[in-house]
Write a protein that holds these residues in place. Structure first.
Motif, PDB file in Angstrom:
ATOM      1  N   MET A   1       0.899  -1.099  -0.040  1.00 49.68           N
ATOM      2  CA  MET A   1       0.105  -0.216   0.026  1.00 49.68           C
ATOM      3  C   MET A   1       0.678   1.243  -0.017  1.00 49.68           C
ATOM      4  SD  MET A   1      -3.333   1.303   0.623  1.00 49.68           S
ATOM      5  CE  MET A   1      -4.055  -0.256   1.297  1.00 49.68           C
ATOM      6  N   SER A   2       1.979   1.328   0.620  1.00 51.38           N
ATOM      7  CA  SER A   2       2.770   2.388   0.861  1.00 51.38           C
ATOM      8  C   SER A   2       3.412   2.933  -0.454  1.00 51.38           C
ATOM      9  CB  SER A   2       4.045   2.192   1.771  1.00 51.38           C
ATOM     10  OG  SER A   2       4.905   1.369   1.475  1.00 51.38           O
ATOM     11  N   GLU A   3       3.246   2.220  -1.485  1.00 51.43           N
ATOM     12  CA  GLU A   3       3.872   2.633  -2.848  1.00 51.43           C
ATOM     13  C   GLU A   3       2.760   3.414  -3.449  1.00 51.43           C
ATOM     14  OE1 GLU A   3       6.855   1.902  -3.761  1.00 51.43           O
ATOM     15  OE2 GLU A   3       6.909   0.821  -1.785  1.00 51.43           O
ATOM     16  N   LYS A   4       1.556   3.338  -3.188  1.00 50.04           N
ATOM     17  CA  LYS A   4       0.658   4.394  -3.837  1.00 50.04           C
ATOM     18  C   LYS A   4       0.368   5.731  -3.462  1.00 50.04           C
ATOM     19  CE  LYS A   4      -2.686   0.567  -3.944  1.00 50.04           C
ATOM     20  NZ  LYS A   4      -4.130   0.207  -4.170  1.00 50.04           N
ATOM     21  N   SER A   5       0.384   6.433  -4.476  1.00 48.51           N
ATOM     22  CA  SER A   5       0.579   7.964  -4.261  1.00 48.51           C
ATOM     23  C   SER A   5      -0.928   8.428  -3.446  1.00 48.51           C
ATOM     24  CB  SER A   5       0.797   8.830  -5.668  1.00 48.51           C
ATOM     25  OG  SER A   5      -0.512   8.688  -6.294  1.00 48.51           O
ATOM     26  N   PHE A   6      -1.061   9.644  -3.038  1.00 49.43           N
ATOM     27  CA  PHE A   6      -2.122  10.165  -2.490  1.00 49.43           C
ATOM     28  C   PHE A   6      -3.280  10.122  -3.344  1.00 49.43           C
ATOM     29  CE2 PHE A   6      -5.182  13.449  -1.670  1.00 49.43           C
ATOM     30  CZ  PHE A   6      -5.413  13.058  -0.297  1.00 49.43           C
ATOM     31  N   GLU A   7      -2.934  10.812  -4.715  1.00 49.76           N
ATOM     32  CA  GLU A   7      -4.016  10.672  -5.620  1.00 49.76           C
ATOM     33  C   GLU A   7      -4.558   9.212  -6.133  1.00 49.76           C
ATOM     34  OE1 GLU A   7      -1.767  14.372  -5.100  1.00 49.76           O
ATOM     35  OE2 GLU A   7      -1.059  12.240  -5.712  1.00 49.76           O
ATOM     36  N   GLN A   8      -3.690   8.190  -6.364  1.00 52.08           N
ATOM     37  CA  GLN A   8      -4.174   6.921  -6.629  1.00 52.08           C
ATOM     38  C   GLN A   8      -4.962   6.244  -5.443  1.00 52.08           C
ATOM     39  OE1 GLN A   8      -0.065   5.261  -6.913  1.00 52.08           O
ATOM     40  NE2 GLN A   8      -0.323   5.309  -9.263  1.00 52.08           N
ATOM     41  N   LEU A  10      -6.764   7.906  -3.274  1.00 50.18           N
ATOM     42  CA  LEU A  10      -7.952   8.488  -3.234  1.00 50.18           C
ATOM     43  C   LEU A  10      -8.982   8.192  -4.166  1.00 50.18           C
ATOM     44  CD1 LEU A  10      -9.521  10.794  -1.295  1.00 50.18           C
ATOM     45  CD2 LEU A  10      -8.372  12.426  -2.921  1.00 50.18           C
ATOM     46  N   VAL A  11      -8.589   8.022  -5.426  1.00 54.20           N
ATOM     47  CA  VAL A  11      -9.339   7.593  -6.520  1.00 54.20           C
ATOM     48  C   VAL A  11      -9.905   5.986  -6.058  1.00 54.20           C
ATOM     49  CG1 VAL A  11      -9.304   6.609  -8.841  1.00 54.20           C
ATOM     50  CG2 VAL A  11      -8.145   8.914  -8.445  1.00 54.20           C
ATOM     51  N   GLU A  12      -8.925   5.152  -5.584  1.00 52.50           N
ATOM     52  CA  GLU A  12      -9.316   3.847  -5.195  1.00 52.50           C
ATOM     53  C   GLU A  12     -10.593   3.811  -4.066  1.00 52.50           C
ATOM     54  OE1 GLU A  12      -6.504   0.825  -4.599  1.00 52.50           O
ATOM     55  OE2 GLU A  12      -5.164   1.860  -6.223  1.00 52.50           O
ATOM     56  N   LEU A  13     -10.263   4.739  -3.065  1.00 52.66           N
ATOM     57  CA  LEU A  13     -11.081   5.127  -2.020  1.00 52.66           C
ATOM     58  C   LEU A  13     -12.415   5.484  -2.422  1.00 52.66           C
ATOM     59  CD1 LEU A  13     -11.527   4.792   1.166  1.00 52.66           C
ATOM     60  CD2 LEU A  13     -10.601   7.088   1.172  1.00 52.66           C
ATOM     61  N   GLU A  14     -12.372   6.291  -3.230  1.00 50.85           N
ATOM     62  CA  GLU A  14     -13.868   6.778  -3.953  1.00 50.85           C
ATOM     63  C   GLU A  14     -14.322   5.811  -4.526  1.00 50.85           C
ATOM     64  OE1 GLU A  14     -12.382  10.302  -5.904  1.00 50.85           O
ATOM     65  OE2 GLU A  14     -12.477  11.629  -4.444  1.00 50.85           O
ATOM     66  N   GLN A  15     -13.726   4.913  -5.354  1.00 48.46           N
ATOM     67  CA  GLN A  15     -14.509   4.064  -6.084  1.00 48.46           C
ATOM     68  C   GLN A  15     -15.149   2.966  -5.108  1.00 48.46           C
ATOM     69  OE1 GLN A  15     -15.229   3.569  -9.300  1.00 48.46           O
ATOM     70  NE2 GLN A  15     -16.367   1.585  -8.896  1.00 48.46           N
ATOM     71  N   LEU A  16     -14.493   2.461  -3.937  1.00 46.01           N
ATOM     72  CA  LEU A  16     -14.910   1.762  -2.867  1.00 46.01           C
ATOM     73  C   LEU A  16     -16.179   2.188  -2.302  1.00 46.01           C
ATOM     74  CD1 LEU A  16     -11.657   0.420  -1.231  1.00 46.01           C
ATOM     75  CD2 LEU A  16     -13.398  -1.012  -2.531  1.00 46.01           C
ATOM     76  N   VAL A  17     -16.274   3.431  -2.192  1.00 45.99           N
ATOM     77  CA  VAL A  17     -17.276   4.148  -1.305  1.00 45.99           C
ATOM     78  C   VAL A  17     -18.457   4.016  -2.204  1.00 45.99           C
ATOM     79  CG1 VAL A  17     -18.103   6.468  -0.481  1.00 45.99           C
ATOM     80  CG2 VAL A  17     -15.946   5.564   0.214  1.00 45.99           C
ATOM     81  N   LYS A  39      -7.908   0.723   5.033  1.00 45.04           N
ATOM     82  CA  LYS A  39      -6.379   0.843   4.840  1.00 45.04           C
ATOM     83  C   LYS A  39      -6.131   2.266   3.999  1.00 45.04           C
ATOM     84  CE  LYS A  39      -5.904  -4.145   5.733  1.00 45.04           C
ATOM     85  NZ  LYS A  39      -5.487  -5.368   4.964  1.00 45.04           N
ATOM     86  N   LEU A  40      -7.084   2.149   2.916  1.00 47.84           N
ATOM     87  CA  LEU A  40      -6.684   3.500   2.105  1.00 47.84           C
ATOM     88  C   LEU A  40      -6.685   4.652   2.650  1.00 47.84           C
ATOM     89  CD1 LEU A  40      -8.575   1.986  -1.279  1.00 47.84           C
ATOM     90  CD2 LEU A  40      -5.791   2.197  -1.025  1.00 47.84           C
TER      91      LEU A  40
END
Length: 69
Positions: A1-8, A10-17, A39-40
């Motif tokens: 997980m730590s390899e993901k940028s903030f923007e990446q 956040l996009v994944e988190l928004e999709q999960l929501v 986790k995101l």
């Protein structure tokens, strides 16, 4: 997980929501997605804290006032 940028993350988190709000998934899958979302969220929070620390340090190095209060 730590390899993901903030923007990446956040996009994944928004999709999960969106997926969770849609409600068309089974309970087990919803729990997995919720856990992944937490986790995101924690990862995004950590990256924001790190960025804030850098900004505060830069402001202090430049002898600028901290306007975060």
């Amino acid at each position: 997980m730590s390899e993901k940028s903030f923007e990446q993350a956040l996009v994944e988190l928004e999709q999960l929501v969106k997926e969770l709000e849609n409600g068309d998934i089974e309970l087990n899958e919803a729990v997995k997605k919720y856990n992944e979302g937490m986790k995101l969220s924690a990862h995004c929070h950590e990256l924001l804290q790190e960025a804030e620390e850098v900004i505060v340090k830069l402001m202090k190095d430049d002898k600028l006032e901290d306007f975060t209060e």
